[in-house]
Enzyme design. Structure first.
Site, PDB file in Angstrom:
ATOM      1  N   GLY A  46       0.840  -1.192   0.000  1.00  0.00           N
ATOM      2  CA  GLY A  46       0.000   0.000   0.000  1.00  0.00           C
ATOM      3  C   GLY A  46       0.871   1.236   0.000  1.00  0.00           C
ATOM      4  N   GLN A  51       3.029   9.884   1.720  1.00  0.00           N
ATOM      5  CA  GLN A  51       4.326   9.201   1.620  1.00  0.00           C
ATOM      6  C   GLN A  51       5.111   9.609   0.384  1.00  0.00           C
ATOM      7  OE1 GLN A  51       2.513   5.116   2.419  1.00  0.00           O
ATOM      8  NE2 GLN A  51       4.524   4.921   3.364  1.00  0.00           N
ATOM      9  N   CYS A  88       6.608  -0.334   7.405  1.00  0.00           N
ATOM     10  CA  CYS A  88       6.169   0.822   6.617  1.00  0.00           C
ATOM     11  C   CYS A  88       7.326   1.288   5.749  1.00  0.00           C
ATOM     12  CB  CYS A  88       5.725   1.946   7.564  1.00  0.00           C
ATOM     13  SG  CYS A  88       5.163   3.428   6.707  1.00  0.00           S
ATOM     14  N   LEU A  89       7.008   1.584   4.500  1.00  0.00           N
ATOM     15  CA  LEU A  89       8.049   2.051   3.579  1.00  0.00           C
ATOM     16  C   LEU A  89       8.666   3.370   4.056  1.00  0.00           C
ATOM     17  CD1 LEU A  89       6.250   1.220   0.214  1.00  0.00           C
ATOM     18  CD2 LEU A  89       8.209   0.004   1.217  1.00  0.00           C
ATOM     19  N   HIS A 130      -3.794   0.837   7.906  1.00  0.00           N
ATOM     20  CA  HIS A 130      -2.434   1.412   7.869  1.00  0.00           C
ATOM     21  C   HIS A 130      -2.401   2.637   6.952  1.00  0.00           C
ATOM     22  CE1 HIS A 130       2.115   0.833   7.834  1.00  0.00           C
ATOM     23  NE2 HIS A 130       1.937   1.625   6.799  1.00  0.00           N
ATOM     24  N   GLU A 131      -3.038   2.517   5.784  1.00  0.00           N
ATOM     25  CA  GLU A 131      -3.008   3.630   4.817  1.00  0.00           C
ATOM     26  C   GLU A 131      -3.890   4.790   5.255  1.00  0.00           C
ATOM     27  OE1 GLU A 131      -0.593   3.396   3.039  1.00  0.00           O
ATOM     28  OE2 GLU A 131      -0.343   1.222   3.051  1.00  0.00           O
ATOM     29  N   HIS A 134      -2.135   6.912   7.700  1.00  0.00           N
ATOM     30  CA  HIS A 134      -1.176   7.848   7.101  1.00  0.00           C
ATOM     31  C   HIS A 134      -1.840   9.187   6.760  1.00  0.00           C
ATOM     32  CE1 HIS A 134       2.718   5.891   6.535  1.00  0.00           C
ATOM     33  NE2 HIS A 134       2.158   4.800   6.045  1.00  0.00           N
TER      34      HIS A 134
HETATM   35  O1  GNR Z   1       4.548  -2.643   2.403  1.00  0.00           O
HETATM   36  C1  GNR Z   1       3.967  -2.561   3.477  1.00  0.00           C
HETATM   37  N1  GNR Z   1       3.786  -3.679   4.215  1.00  0.00           N
HETATM   38  C2  GNR Z   1       2.956  -3.767   5.298  1.00  0.00           C
HETATM   39  C3  GNR Z   1       3.018  -4.895   6.066  1.00  0.00           C
HETATM   40  C4  GNR Z   1       2.197  -5.060   7.146  1.00  0.00           C
HETATM   41  C5  GNR Z   1       1.294  -4.094   7.451  1.00  0.00           C
HETATM   42  C6  GNR Z   1       1.222  -2.930   6.700  1.00  0.00           C
HETATM   43  C7  GNR Z   1       2.039  -2.766   5.616  1.00  0.00           C
HETATM   44  S1  GNR Z   1       1.927  -1.343   4.636  1.00  0.00           S
HETATM   45  C8  GNR Z   1       3.510  -1.250   3.956  1.00  0.00           C
HETATM   46  C9  GNR Z   1       3.592  -0.190   2.887  1.00  0.00           C
HETATM   47  C10 GNR Z   1       3.399   1.154   3.520  1.00  0.00           C
HETATM   48  O2  GNR Z   1       4.195   1.674   4.237  1.00  0.00           O
HETATM   49  N2  GNR Z   1       2.263   1.738   3.310  1.00  0.00           N
HETATM   50  O3  GNR Z   1       1.984   2.914   3.873  1.00  0.00           O
HETATM   51 NI    NI Z   2       3.158   2.954   5.698  1.00  0.00          NI
END
Ligand code: GNR
Ligand code: NI
Length: 157
Positions: A46, A51, A88-89, A130-131, A134
């Site tokens: 995601g 980001q 998270c990236l 998660h998204e 953000h």
């Molecule tokens: O790539 C991602 N892997 C992930 C793994 C477990 C729970 C959430 C994520 S999201 C993350 C990509 C990201 O940072 N999205 O904002």
């Molecule tokens: Ni993230």
């Protein structure tokens, strides 16, 4: 097509509340396309617009069953609980255990502004939470009750 640079922790932009998307124009189409390309290149599941430095409420998600684009997403129902490892990236090299709903319903608009609802369970529900976090300046490290070593992460998958 173009990839964009992923903003990392320490940058203010990750901590701001993103504004709603109001114009469903060519710039939005380009942003969503670039976000998808950036997500796939980084091997993420995601990516949220903040980001890539854009403070607007748009996310792309692909947990391996096709891409979802959610503009102005709102979680309208949630139930159950799941607990799993997240990364998270924008927070490279860190992993932590986070509680999320098992199942949810999210209301959003598509790239043309048309409203729709999506039901998500399991890993897709994790990604939606998660998204959308953000978009409110919230990172998984704020919600993790325990951080993990990279070896431990494999055990949670
Ligand atoms: O790539 C991602 N892997 C992930 C793994 C477990 C729970 C959430 C994520 S999201 C993350 C990509 C990201 O940072 N999205 O904002
Ligand atoms: Ni993230």
């Amino acid at each position: 097509m173009a990839t964009r640079r992923i903003v990392e922790i320490g940058d203010d932009k990750l901590r701001k509340h993103a504004k709603p998307v109001e114009k469903f124009d060519r710039r939005l189409q380009t942003l969503l396309r670039d976000m998808a390309e950036t997500m796939y290149k980084a091997e993420g599941v995601g990516l949220a617009a903040p980001q890539v430095g854009i403070l607007r409420r748009a996310v792309v998600i692909d947990v391996g069953e096709g891409r979802h684009e959610l503009v102005n997403p709102e979680i309208v129902e949630q139930e159950g609980d799941q607990y799993g490892g997240e990364g998270c990236l924008s927070v490279p090299g860190q992993y932590g255990m986070v509680h999320r709903p098992q199942k949810l319903r999210v209301r959003a608009q598509d790239r043309y502004g048309k409203p729709f609802e999506l039901e998500a369970e399991g890993y897709l529900a994790v990604a939606v939470c998660h998204e959308t976090d953000h978009l409110d300046g919230v990172l998984f490290i704020d919600k993790a009750d325990r951080m993990l070593d990279p070896e431990e992460l494999e055990e949670t998958e």
